[in-house]
Scaffold this active site. Sequence first.
Site, PDB file in Angstrom:
ATOM      1  N   ASN A   1       0.855  -1.190   0.000  1.00 41.02           N
ATOM      2  CA  ASN A   1       0.000   0.000   0.000  1.00 41.02           C
ATOM      3  C   ASN A   1       0.892   1.242   0.000  1.00 41.02           C
ATOM      4  OD1 ASN A   1      -1.849   2.033   0.516  1.00 41.02           O
ATOM      5  ND2 ASN A   1      -2.217   1.434   2.648  1.00 41.02           N
TER       6      ASN A   1
ATOM      7  N   LYS B   1       0.019   4.294  -0.159  1.00 39.73           N
ATOM      8  CA  LYS B   1      -0.654   5.444   0.471  1.00 39.73           C
ATOM      9  C   LYS B   1      -0.519   6.691  -0.424  1.00 39.73           C
ATOM     10  CE  LYS B   1       0.463   3.393   4.864  1.00 39.73           C
ATOM     11  NZ  LYS B   1       0.220   3.438   6.277  1.00 39.73           N
TER      12      LYS B   1
ATOM     13  N   HIS C   1      -9.432   0.762   5.300  1.00 39.32           N
ATOM     14  CA  HIS C   1      -8.077   0.927   5.849  1.00 39.32           C
ATOM     15  C   HIS C   1      -8.158   1.837   7.073  1.00 39.32           C
ATOM     16  CE1 HIS C   1      -3.951   2.325   6.302  1.00 39.32           C
ATOM     17  NE2 HIS C   1      -3.616   1.179   5.719  1.00 39.32           N
TER      18      HIS C   1
ATOM     19  N   GLU D   1      -6.540   4.297   8.102  1.00 38.07           N
ATOM     20  CA  GLU D   1      -6.460   5.747   7.894  1.00 38.07           C
ATOM     21  C   GLU D   1      -7.788   6.301   7.380  1.00 38.07           C
ATOM     22  OE1 GLU D   1      -2.878   5.378   5.623  1.00 38.07           O
ATOM     23  OE2 GLU D   1      -1.913   4.741   7.485  1.00 38.07           O
TER      24      GLU D   1
ATOM     25  N   GLU E   1      -5.073  -5.389  10.768  1.00 37.23           N
ATOM     26  CA  GLU E   1      -4.080  -4.331  10.899  1.00 37.23           C
ATOM     27  C   GLU E   1      -4.318  -3.580  12.210  1.00 37.23           C
ATOM     28  OE1 GLU E   1      -2.223  -3.178   6.953  1.00 37.23           O
ATOM     29  OE2 GLU E   1      -4.006  -1.961   7.132  1.00 37.23           O
TER      30      GLU E   1
ATOM     31  N   GLY F   1       2.538   1.994  10.625  1.00 34.72           N
ATOM     32  CA  GLY F   1       3.444   3.131  10.442  1.00 34.72           C
ATOM     33  C   GLY F   1       4.180   3.533  11.706  1.00 34.72           C
TER      34      GLY F   1
ATOM     35  N   SER G   1       3.642  -2.399  10.202  1.00 34.27           N
ATOM     36  CA  SER G   1       5.103  -2.380  10.310  1.00 34.27           C
ATOM     37  C   SER G   1       5.746  -3.715   9.941  1.00 34.27           C
ATOM     38  CB  SER G   1       5.525  -1.922  11.721  1.00 34.27           C
ATOM     39  OG  SER G   1       5.040  -0.610  11.969  1.00 34.27           O
TER      40      SER G   1
HETATM   41  C1  PEP Z   1      -0.684  -0.122   5.894  1.00 37.02           C
HETATM   42  O1  PEP Z   1      -0.707   1.028   5.473  1.00 37.02           O
HETATM   43  O2  PEP Z   1      -1.608  -0.898   5.602  1.00 37.02           O
HETATM   44  C2  PEP Z   1       0.443  -0.561   6.719  1.00 37.02           C
HETATM   45  C3  PEP Z   1       0.424  -1.753   7.214  1.00 37.02           C
HETATM   46  O3  PEP Z   1       1.463   0.360   6.913  1.00 37.02           O
HETATM   47  P1  PEP Z   1       2.905   0.068   7.584  1.00 37.02           P
HETATM   48  O4  PEP Z   1       3.440  -1.216   6.975  1.00 37.02           O
HETATM   49  O5  PEP Z   1       3.737   1.254   7.230  1.00 37.02           O
HETATM   50  O6  PEP Z   1       2.688  -0.086   9.049  1.00 37.02           O
END
Ligand code: PEP
Length: 254
Positions: free
Chosen positions: A9, A11, A97, A99, A169, A175, A215
């Site tokens: 992703n 973003k 997601h 965000e 997630e 992040g 992450s």
């Molecule tokens: C995501 O945006 O779905 C995500 C898992 O981000 P990150 O790997 O940066 O934590």
Amino acid sequence: MKKPFVAGNWKMNTDSHTSIELAESIASGSLEFAGRRVHVAVIPPFVYIPAVVKALGTSSIAVGAQDIYTEPQGAFTGEISASMLKDIGCNYALCGHSERRHVIGETDELINKKVSASVSGGLLPILCVGELLEERQAGRTNEVITRQINSDLAGLSAEKVSAVTLAYEPVWAIGTGQTATPQQAQEVHALIRKLLGEMYDNQLAEEIRILYGGSAKPDNAADLMHQPDINGLLVGGASLNAHDFIAIIKSLSE
Ligand code: PEP
């Protein structure tokens, strides 16, 4: 055995040059693994999707969108439908997601409509669920995940749900560099599979892919993937670096 799935992703990152460079580097660096041993998708910003589809050429890497709208067409200024995304070469759409839930304010009701619209429009939704840090600390993780799964899939037939990929997630891991331990992730993945078994049946629950996201990096990908209910990874930050993303793809192929 389900083929592992890794999706990157991007973003709101890259530009008209770097999106192409990144797609080309991922495609050439993962030739040996992508498609054959690992299913791979990249999820660029909307505006770069056509260029990324072109840059990926004949590679077996799929392309997804970071969001979709609930309606197929009409007076919805600024929105983009599943059929439009399908038309420009997308196969997947992220729905819910964290965000979009917590920054933009999307509700479970809206996310439910987006999942349904994705499947109706010929896209494969990747439905993201996950608890906030304070919810985990208050011992409410299972309650939050149960509510999200029940509401986000409400009214969807077994046939529609079999097109869905789930992604657990935890919001506190996205992040932040703070990955869930493989055990923490496995517990929630097992809960999601149990809920799917109750809502549909055990065979569907067994067949559905559940990704972990938060992450994920080259050095923790293999440990996460060794868990019985983790079928792949949704990667944010590390997917913007071709070297790291290819290393993750490689570790999932082993
Ligand atoms: C995501 O945006 O779905 C995500 C898992 O981000 P990150 O790997 O940066 O934590």
